[in-house]
Scaffold this motif. Structure first.
Motif, PDB file in Angstrom:
ATOM      1  N   SER A  69       9.833   4.415  15.372  1.00  0.00           N
ATOM      2  CA  SER A  69       8.568   5.112  15.580  1.00  0.00           C
ATOM      3  C   SER A  69       8.297   6.087  14.437  1.00  0.00           C
ATOM      4  N   GLU A  70       9.330   6.721  13.925  1.00  0.00           N
ATOM      5  CA  GLU A  70       9.183   7.618  12.780  1.00  0.00           C
ATOM      6  C   GLU A  70       8.736   6.827  11.560  1.00  0.00           C
ATOM      7  N   LEU A  71       9.305   5.639  11.409  1.00  0.00           N
ATOM      8  CA  LEU A  71       8.945   4.765  10.305  1.00  0.00           C
ATOM      9  C   LEU A  71       7.500   4.301  10.442  1.00  0.00           C
ATOM     10  N   VAL A  72       7.123   3.971  11.684  1.00  0.00           N
ATOM     11  CA  VAL A  72       5.753   3.525  11.936  1.00  0.00           C
ATOM     12  C   VAL A  72       4.752   4.602  11.556  1.00  0.00           C
ATOM     13  N   VAL A  73       5.057   5.837  11.901  1.00  0.00           N
ATOM     14  CA  VAL A  73       4.156   6.959  11.583  1.00  0.00           C
ATOM     15  C   VAL A  73       4.020   7.114  10.072  1.00  0.00           C
ATOM     16  N   LYS A  74       5.141   7.030   9.354  1.00  0.00           N
ATOM     17  CA  LYS A  74       5.100   7.133   7.887  1.00  0.00           C
ATOM     18  C   LYS A  74       4.202   6.045   7.313  1.00  0.00           C
ATOM     19  N   ASN A  75       4.444   4.821   7.751  1.00  0.00           N
ATOM     20  CA  ASN A  75       3.709   3.698   7.195  1.00  0.00           C
ATOM     21  C   ASN A  75       2.232   3.708   7.580  1.00  0.00           C
ATOM     22  N   GLN A  76       1.926   4.225   8.762  1.00  0.00           N
ATOM     23  CA  GLN A  76       0.524   4.354   9.153  1.00  0.00           C
ATOM     24  C   GLN A  76      -0.205   5.318   8.221  1.00  0.00           C
ATOM     25  N   LYS A  77       0.443   6.418   7.886  1.00  0.00           N
ATOM     26  CA  LYS A  77      -0.159   7.388   6.966  1.00  0.00           C
ATOM     27  C   LYS A  77      -0.348   6.766   5.581  1.00  0.00           C
ATOM     28  N   ILE A  78       0.656   5.997   5.169  1.00  0.00           N
ATOM     29  CA  ILE A  78       0.572   5.342   3.856  1.00  0.00           C
ATOM     30  C   ILE A  78      -0.558   4.320   3.840  1.00  0.00           C
ATOM     31  N   GLU A  79      -0.687   3.545   4.918  1.00  0.00           N
ATOM     32  CA  GLU A  79      -1.751   2.548   4.983  1.00  0.00           C
ATOM     33  C   GLU A  79      -3.126   3.195   4.942  1.00  0.00           C
ATOM     34  N   LEU A  80      -3.284   4.323   5.604  1.00  0.00           N
ATOM     35  CA  LEU A  80      -4.554   5.048   5.549  1.00  0.00           C
ATOM     36  C   LEU A  80      -4.854   5.495   4.122  1.00  0.00           C
ATOM     37  N   ALA A  81      -3.816   5.962   3.418  1.00  0.00           N
ATOM     38  CA  ALA A  81      -3.995   6.394   2.026  1.00  0.00           C
ATOM     39  C   ALA A  81      -4.363   5.207   1.132  1.00  0.00           C
ATOM     40  N   ILE A  82      -3.739   4.046   1.380  1.00  0.00           N
ATOM     41  CA  ILE A  82      -4.048   2.846   0.593  1.00  0.00           C
ATOM     42  C   ILE A  82      -5.512   2.459   0.771  1.00  0.00           C
ATOM     43  N   LYS A  83      -5.958   2.429   2.015  1.00  0.00           N
ATOM     44  CA  LYS A  83      -7.345   2.039   2.278  1.00  0.00           C
ATOM     45  C   LYS A  83      -8.329   3.054   1.708  1.00  0.00           C
ATOM     46  N   LYS A  84      -7.979   4.326   1.773  1.00  0.00           N
ATOM     47  CA  LYS A  84      -8.843   5.354   1.196  1.00  0.00           C
ATOM     48  C   LYS A  84      -8.899   5.215  -0.323  1.00  0.00           C
ATOM     49  N   ALA A  85      -7.768   4.928  -0.947  1.00  0.00           N
ATOM     50  CA  ALA A  85      -7.725   4.737  -2.402  1.00  0.00           C
ATOM     51  C   ALA A  85      -8.567   3.529  -2.799  1.00  0.00           C
ATOM     52  N   MET A  86      -8.491   2.455  -2.026  1.00  0.00           N
ATOM     53  CA  MET A  86      -9.285   1.264  -2.320  1.00  0.00           C
ATOM     54  C   MET A  86     -10.776   1.569  -2.261  1.00  0.00           C
ATOM     55  N   ASP A  87     -11.189   2.315  -1.251  1.00  0.00           N
ATOM     56  CA  ASP A  87     -12.605   2.671  -1.106  1.00  0.00           C
ATOM     57  C   ASP A  87     -13.049   3.629  -2.205  1.00  0.00           C
ATOM     58  N   THR A  88     -12.205   4.609  -2.504  1.00  0.00           N
ATOM     59  CA  THR A  88     -12.561   5.654  -3.469  1.00  0.00           C
ATOM     60  C   THR A  88     -12.678   5.106  -4.879  1.00  0.00           C
ATOM     61  N   PHE A  89     -11.753   4.213  -5.259  1.00  0.00           N
ATOM     62  CA  PHE A  89     -11.689   3.738  -6.653  1.00  0.00           C
ATOM     63  C   PHE A  89     -12.176   2.293  -6.827  1.00  0.00           C
ATOM     64  N   GLN A  90     -12.851   1.743  -5.821  1.00  0.00           N
ATOM     65  CA  GLN A  90     -13.418   0.387  -5.899  1.00  0.00           C
ATOM     66  C   GLN A  90     -12.362  -0.673  -6.224  1.00  0.00           C
ATOM     67  N   VAL A  91     -11.306  -0.688  -5.452  1.00  0.00           N
ATOM     68  CA  VAL A  91     -10.243  -1.685  -5.650  1.00  0.00           C
ATOM     69  C   VAL A  91     -10.345  -2.726  -4.535  1.00  0.00           C
ATOM     70  N   PRO A  92     -10.676  -3.966  -4.865  1.00  0.00           N
ATOM     71  CA  PRO A  92     -10.852  -4.969  -3.799  1.00  0.00           C
ATOM     72  C   PRO A  92      -9.559  -5.391  -3.107  1.00  0.00           C
ATOM     73  N   GLY A  93      -8.421  -5.397  -3.843  1.00  0.00           N
ATOM     74  CA  GLY A  93      -7.180  -5.871  -3.242  1.00  0.00           C
ATOM     75  C   GLY A  93      -5.951  -5.128  -3.719  1.00  0.00           C
ATOM     76  N   VAL A  94      -5.049  -4.864  -2.780  1.00  0.00           N
ATOM     77  CA  VAL A  94      -3.793  -4.171  -3.079  1.00  0.00           C
ATOM     78  C   VAL A  94      -2.679  -4.827  -2.268  1.00  0.00           C
ATOM     79  N   ALA A  95      -1.489  -4.905  -2.852  1.00  0.00           N
ATOM     80  CA  ALA A  95      -0.298  -5.340  -2.113  1.00  0.00           C
ATOM     81  C   ALA A  95       0.807  -4.324  -2.371  1.00  0.00           C
ATOM     82  N   VAL A  96       1.550  -3.985  -1.325  1.00  0.00           N
ATOM     83  CA  VAL A  96       2.588  -2.954  -1.421  1.00  0.00           C
ATOM     84  C   VAL A  96       3.862  -3.423  -0.728  1.00  0.00           C
ATOM     85  N   ALA A  97       4.992  -3.161  -1.370  1.00  0.00           N
ATOM     86  CA  ALA A  97       6.294  -3.347  -0.717  1.00  0.00           C
ATOM     87  C   ALA A  97       7.105  -2.073  -0.902  1.00  0.00           C
ATOM     88  N   ILE A  98       7.808  -1.666   0.163  1.00  0.00           N
ATOM     89  CA  ILE A  98       8.684  -0.491   0.119  1.00  0.00           C
ATOM     90  C   ILE A  98      10.059  -0.909   0.622  1.00  0.00           C
TER      91      ILE A  98
END
Length: 531
Positions: A31-60
């Protein structure tokens, strides 16, 4: 029997209670991991919208486990295909660490050393200075300390050219030196191309076959290809590159630049790159841990500082960074008390980032199909925030403000320069006099022709570099490239002799934000004499 049953019931109850407690403890970690990744996913989507990036892939990767491997957005603007963990992107200069790893393996095998001289492997290799040529080692190829300038000679490989690696080796001796050998850092793609040639000559195999056999196949990177041309035509899960221009996204390019070869031609996915992250964090070990790409000793060598970079006061205050350097295929710095091993990669319309934090057993890869460095910088810093438990900060907002400041500064500089232009000036010569074939010692021929009373420029080895010359002032013109997505318009200044003939011409980018690989300033164009 009743006593035995009661005892058994109590024992079972205790077991159930313990099992429940254990389940709660185990579930707390995910659950702690899920919370971290949820925050990261929100940041990814915000970055895509802010900087006009159509596609992103991430591995951690954390503690040798993949804790995120996910695609976001679409492969190509205007189409429906989604980015997945298996979508191929050009990783560009993140290829450099792989080339360094191949050399590390050859060092382990005793086939060369880090101090082996380049001329002992490639006898025709020449730097502008004879002493440097004689002393240049394998380490020097990877450490960006050659004495040449930032991105020197990149026009031989970028945009896509007809020149070969042999042409690159031949042209290096004509590039201008800007500092003493081994004294300063200046990023240099060409040296990694030569490193790839070293690998070819030592192994007797082409670089792309060596990297397949020694890295991709052992690690199970099944979809990764050393060059774009090696991707099967049946594989449609390949990201397209995008350049934002005047608010609109433009799909550009059709490959990931074959000419970068050992410096940056690999196409990979976050699925496959997660195996690369694990091998790096395990200091070359993979699989049973008895299998190795390179030894732990060579891992440490690649992660040691070879060429120092400056650190700003702001970086020290904001990121607690006190040192910054380049190792062998990696940038290095301290960040809030831990050491970061990192690298970025960029080609037209596509950028990427790989970050390792060995002390936290943490690694990440970010692949994008747009050329916004602000986007991947915001994403990787947000990941570090979550996994290193740093003070809360919105990195997307930070990099958006930084982008706006950078653009405003450049706009103000350009406006000031435009205001100083002498608009009443005229070229010294008739336009037909400028229309000649010019030759640069390291690049080759560049043609200027007069068509319908307009001067047109064509780089002989680079089809995409063609445009119209627009008079700026006096004997200076601006070449406006027909492909506006290059964002690399350049001044061309003609130097005249006392008799009014053209001695030579020089070039430099109009904008200070032009990618450094458009190294027009390294050219010296001399009129080519007729045979």
């Amino acid at each position: 029997m009743k006593l035995a049953y009661k005892t058994l019931s109590l024992a079972m109850s205790a077991t159930l209670i313990m099992a429940t407690l254990f389940t709660e403890q185990v579930s707390a970690q995910p659950s702690e991991l899920v919370v971290k990744n949820q925050k990261i996913e929100l940041a990814i989507k915000k970055a895509m919208d802010t900087f006009q990036v159509p596609g992103v892939a991430v591995a951690i990767v954390k503690n040798n486990e993949v804790v995120m491997r996910k695609g976001f957005g679409i492969i190509e603007q205007g189409k429906s295909a989604k980015v997945t963990p298996d979508t191929l992107f050009g990783i560009a200069s993140n290829t450099k660490a792989m080339t360094a790893a191949l050399l590390a393996g050859l060092v382990d095998e005793g086939k060369l050393t880090w101090d082996t001289r380049v001329i002992d492997v490639i006898p025709e290799f020449q730097m502008p200075d004879a002493y440097v040529t004689r002393e240049f080692t394998i380490t020097d190829l990877l450490a960006h300390n050659s004495g040449l300038g930032l991105g020197a000679g990149d026009l031989m490989i970028w945009p896509q050219t007809t020149l070969t690696n042999a042409d690159v080796i031949k042209g290096i001796k004509y590039l201008p030196e800007v500092s003493s050998f081994r004294s300063e850092f200046a990023y240099d793609n060409l040296m990694y191309i030569i490193a790839g040639e070293v690998i070819t000559r030592v192994t007797g195999q082409p670089w792309h076959e060596v990297i397949q056999a020694r890295i991709f196949t052992p690690l199970g990177m099944k979809n990764t290809r050393a060059m774009f041309s090696l991707i099967e035509s049946s594989n449609q899960n390949v990201a397209r590159a995008h350049v934002p221009l005047e608010g609109k996204l433009n799909v550009v390019g059709g490959n990931f630049l074959e000419k970068f070869s050992a410096a940056g031609s690999v196409a990979s996915s976050v699925h496959d790159m997660s195996y690369w992250l694990k091998a790096q964090l395990n200091q070359g070990a993979y699989g049973t841990k008895e299998q190795r790409l390179f030894s732990a000793e060579q891992s440490q060598t690649m992660w040691q500082a070879k060429t120092l970079l400056s650190v700003s006061q702001k970086a020290t205050e904001q990121d607690k960074t006190h040192f910054s350097a380049y190792g062998l295929g990696w940038f290095l710095k301290d960040y809030h008390g831990v050491k970061l091993i990192h690298h970025s990669g960029g080609i037209l319309g596509m950028v990427s980032k790989v970050v390792l934090v060995p002390e936290a057993d943490l690694g990440m890869v970010i692949l994008t199909n747009q050329q916004s460095g602000d986007a991947f910088n915001a994403i990787y810093h947000q990941i570090l925030n979550e996994y290193l438990e740093l003070p809360k900060k919105d990195w997307v907002d930070y990099y958006q403000a930084k982008q706006q400041k950078r653009l405003a500064k450049e706009a103000a500089r350009r406006a000031k320069a435009e205001a100083a232009v002498d608009r009443d000036s005229r070229p010294s010569l008739a336009l037909a006099k400028y229309a000649q074939t010019y030759q640069d010692n390291w690049y080759g021929d560049i043609h200027i022709v007069l068509v319908d009373n307009k001067l047109n420029m064509q780089f002989g080895n680079t089809p995409e570099l063609n445009g119209v010359l627009e008079h700026y002032q006096h004997n200076t013109f601006i070449v406006r490239w027909h492909d506006r997505t290059l964002e690399a318009d350049a001044f061309i200044n003609f130097n005249l002799s006392e008799s009014g003939d053209i001695n030579y011409a020089t070039m430099k980018a109009v904008s200070h934000l032009t990618d450094f690989s458009f190294d027009f300033h390294d050219l010296k164009l001399q009129p080519k004499q007729a045979d």
